[in-house]
Design an enzyme around this catalytic site. Structure first.
Site, PDB file in Angstrom:
ATOM      1  N   GLY A 223       0.887  -1.296   0.072  1.00 41.58           N
ATOM      2  CA  GLY A 223       0.052  -0.269  -0.021  1.00 41.58           C
ATOM      3  C   GLY A 223       0.817   1.088  -0.023  1.00 41.58           C
ATOM      4  O   GLY A 223       1.786   1.393  -0.677  1.00 41.58           O
ATOM      5  N   ALA A 224       0.400   2.235   0.909  1.00 42.10           N
ATOM      6  CA  ALA A 224       1.323   3.465   0.901  1.00 42.10           C
ATOM      7  C   ALA A 224       2.756   3.193   1.476  1.00 42.10           C
ATOM      8  O   ALA A 224       3.471   4.024   1.118  1.00 42.10           O
ATOM      9  CB  ALA A 224       0.535   4.506   1.797  1.00 42.10           C
ATOM     10  N   GLY A 226       4.890   1.218  -0.030  1.00 39.46           N
ATOM     11  CA  GLY A 226       5.709   1.016  -1.181  1.00 39.46           C
ATOM     12  C   GLY A 226       5.508  -0.520  -1.260  1.00 39.46           C
ATOM     13  O   GLY A 226       4.403  -1.207  -1.484  1.00 39.46           O
ATOM     14  N   ASP A 253      -3.299  -3.744  -9.566  1.00 40.24           N
ATOM     15  CA  ASP A 253      -3.376  -4.390 -11.072  1.00 40.24           C
ATOM     16  C   ASP A 253      -2.333  -3.291 -11.899  1.00 40.24           C
ATOM     17  O   ASP A 253      -1.723  -3.817 -12.832  1.00 40.24           O
ATOM     18  CB  ASP A 253      -4.696  -3.932 -11.306  1.00 40.24           C
ATOM     19  CG  ASP A 253      -5.810  -4.822 -10.612  1.00 40.24           C
ATOM     20  OD1 ASP A 253      -5.289  -5.752  -9.840  1.00 40.24           O
ATOM     21  OD2 ASP A 253      -6.877  -4.376 -10.559  1.00 40.24           O
TER      22      ASP A 253
HETATM   23  N1  LIG Z   1      -1.969   5.357  -0.511  1.00 45.13           N
HETATM   24  C1  LIG Z   1      -1.131   5.011  -1.448  1.00 45.13           C
HETATM   25  N2  LIG Z   1      -0.265   6.103  -1.475  1.00 45.13           N
HETATM   26  C2  LIG Z   1       0.924   5.705  -2.403  1.00 45.13           C
HETATM   27  N3  LIG Z   1       0.892   4.674  -3.132  1.00 45.13           N
HETATM   28  C3  LIG Z   1       0.176   3.868  -3.007  1.00 45.13           C
HETATM   29  C4  LIG Z   1      -1.013   4.016  -2.155  1.00 45.13           C
HETATM   30  N4  LIG Z   1      -1.759   2.858  -2.019  1.00 45.13           N
HETATM   31  C5  LIG Z   1      -1.330   2.031  -3.071  1.00 45.13           C
HETATM   32  N5  LIG Z   1      -0.085   2.499  -3.498  1.00 45.13           N
HETATM   33  C6  LIG Z   1       0.692   2.023  -4.615  1.00 45.13           C
HETATM   34  O1  LIG Z   1       0.334   0.727  -5.282  1.00 45.13           O
HETATM   35  C7  LIG Z   1       0.900  -0.258  -4.887  1.00 45.13           C
HETATM   36  C8  LIG Z   1      -0.167  -1.520  -4.781  1.00 45.13           C
HETATM   37  O2  LIG Z   1      -1.107  -1.053  -3.764  1.00 45.13           O
HETATM   38  P1  LIG Z   1      -1.644  -2.129  -2.661  1.00 45.13           P
HETATM   39  O3  LIG Z   1      -0.560  -2.709  -1.937  1.00 45.13           O
HETATM   40  O4  LIG Z   1      -2.821  -1.684  -2.147  1.00 45.13           O
HETATM   41  O5  LIG Z   1      -2.188  -3.463  -3.830  1.00 45.13           O
HETATM   42  P2  LIG Z   1      -3.365  -4.318  -3.651  1.00 45.13           P
HETATM   43  O6  LIG Z   1      -3.680  -4.500  -1.919  1.00 45.13           O
HETATM   44  O7  LIG Z   1      -2.951  -5.629  -4.400  1.00 45.13           O
HETATM   45  O8  LIG Z   1      -4.656  -3.591  -4.026  1.00 45.13           O
HETATM   46  P3  LIG Z   1      -5.702  -4.043  -5.002  1.00 45.13           P
HETATM   47  O9  LIG Z   1      -5.546  -5.563  -5.417  1.00 45.13           O
HETATM   48  O10 LIG Z   1      -6.965  -3.641  -4.554  1.00 45.13           O
HETATM   49  O11 LIG Z   1      -5.447  -3.407  -6.553  1.00 45.13           O
HETATM   50  C9  LIG Z   1       1.805  -0.249  -3.767  1.00 45.13           C
HETATM   51  O12 LIG Z   1       2.777  -0.771  -3.908  1.00 45.13           O
HETATM   52  C10 LIG Z   1       2.054   1.169  -3.953  1.00 45.13           C
HETATM   53  O13 LIG Z   1       2.958   1.376  -4.820  1.00 45.13           O
HETATM   54 MG   LIG Z   2      -4.030  -7.149  -5.241  1.00 46.32          MG
END
Ligand SMILES: Nc1ncnc2c1ncn2[C@@H]1O[C@H](COP(=O)(O)OP(=O)(O)OP(=O)(O)O)[C@@H](O)[C@H]1O
Ligand SMILES: [Mg+2]
Length: 309
Positions: A223-224, A226, A253
């Protein structure tokens, strides 16, 4: 060519109402309808970056056009196994007064053994001229939980690499079939290794463990905070970009699409992670269900910080 496999697409419908009244009549102020689904997102973003992309999957006759149109608008080719019935709707109801969203997600149309056999045949045929096969998103009712693993094994003799982004048992079984790339988030990784991961060091250890099980590239998105990426020998960590957050829909994605775009060009590990991070951040900066803009992606590439850990 990137081929993304969409087994359970959705039409995302967003309603805005003044104040949600449970058990009463609610008047809708505005409605928005978008074609959704993780594989659709990956194809759209990969095409935006400039990759030759196609989407294969199940689609329903009644309202499948909405999905087809979105793909076409982004220059994504598509080939489907058509089913009777209608694409599931995922409904999001926004209570404007409280700023609270209530979601209703349908399971999708049930598939049978014949549908799945046709799908496997389609995927194997399209794998022949693909560099990457992207397996992502939920499985429709009737689809066995190891179906992604089955597809990875079905294309074993073909010169194509598999990228898998799934959760729970589908991910666990998929890992056993050794895809080239996986991108769990922290929760998905915890389930895959079967233990809670308290900190970044724990996440890195778990990612390396999966790499040792025969996965070429293990990325973990945080998430945020990295992401990290390991190829088993080297492990890179990126703190994530500080960008204005408008919508995190499809961030994971977009990250997949960026990394695959890097792997397709046979870029070094740093560049693969850099592209993933810039692509994800660009997606986060876009409003609502909109994903990465190419110009935003390009402008962010140099800002991505990466260290070896
Ligand atoms: N709040 C944020 N601020 C900056 N970058 C973010 C944020 N949220 C996500 N990202 C970027 O997006 C990438 C993927 O996000 P995340 O880890 O939330 O993926 P996920 O849980 O697989 O999400 P989803 O499957 O719902 O698309 C993170 O590694 C980061 O680089
Ligand atoms: Mg995902």
């Amino acid at each position: 060519m990137i081929t993304a496999v969409s087994l359970n697409p959705s039409i995302d419908k967003a309603l805005t109402i003044e104040r949600f009244r449970y058990g009463s009549m609610n008047r809708v102020m505005s409605t928005r309808r978008d074609a959704g689904g993780k594989a659709i997102n990956v194809s759209v973003v990969a095409a935006t970056l400039g990759a030759e992309t196609r989407c294969a999957g199940f689609l329903c006759r009644e309202n499948g056009r909405i999905i087809e149109n979105r793909l076409m608008a982004h220059g994504v080719q598509s080939e489907f196994v058509w089913l009777e019935g209608s694409v599931r709707t995922n409904l999001k109801v926004l209570d404007a007064e409280q700023g609270v969203v209530t979601e209703f997600n349908e399971p999708g149309v049930r598939v049978n053994a014949q549908d799945l056999a046709e799908m496997t045949e389609l995927v194997c045929r399209l794998a022949e001229d693909s560099d990457f096969l992207v397996l992502t998103g939920s499985l429709p009712p009737g689809c066995p939980v190891d179906y992604y693993a089955q597809l990875i094994r079905a294309v074993e003799g073909i010169d194509v690499k598999c990228a898998l982004d799934a959760e729970g048992e589908a991910l666990r079984r998929g890992i056993e079939a050794r895809p080239c790339l996986i991108k769990p988030n922290r929760m998905e990784l915890e389930m895959a290794v079967g233990r809670p991961l308290a900190d970044r060091a724990g996440v890195i250890g778990a990612a390396k463990e999966l790499a040792r099980r025969g996965i070429d590239f293990v990325a973990v998105s945080l998430g945020a905070e990295g992401a990290i990426l390991t190829d088993g020998e080297r492990t890179l960590s990126s703190p994530g970009l500080h960008v204005p957050v408008r919508s995190t829909v499809g961030a994971g994605d977009s990250m997949m699409a960026g990394m695959i775009y890097g792997l397709m060009a046979e870029k070094p590990l740093e560049e693969v992670l850099r592209r993933g991070m810039a692509c994800a951040a660009a997606s986060v900066m876009a409003e609502g269900t909109r994903l990465t803009e190419r110009s935003t992606y390009k402008s962010l590439l140099d800002d991505v910080m990466i260290e070896e850990v």
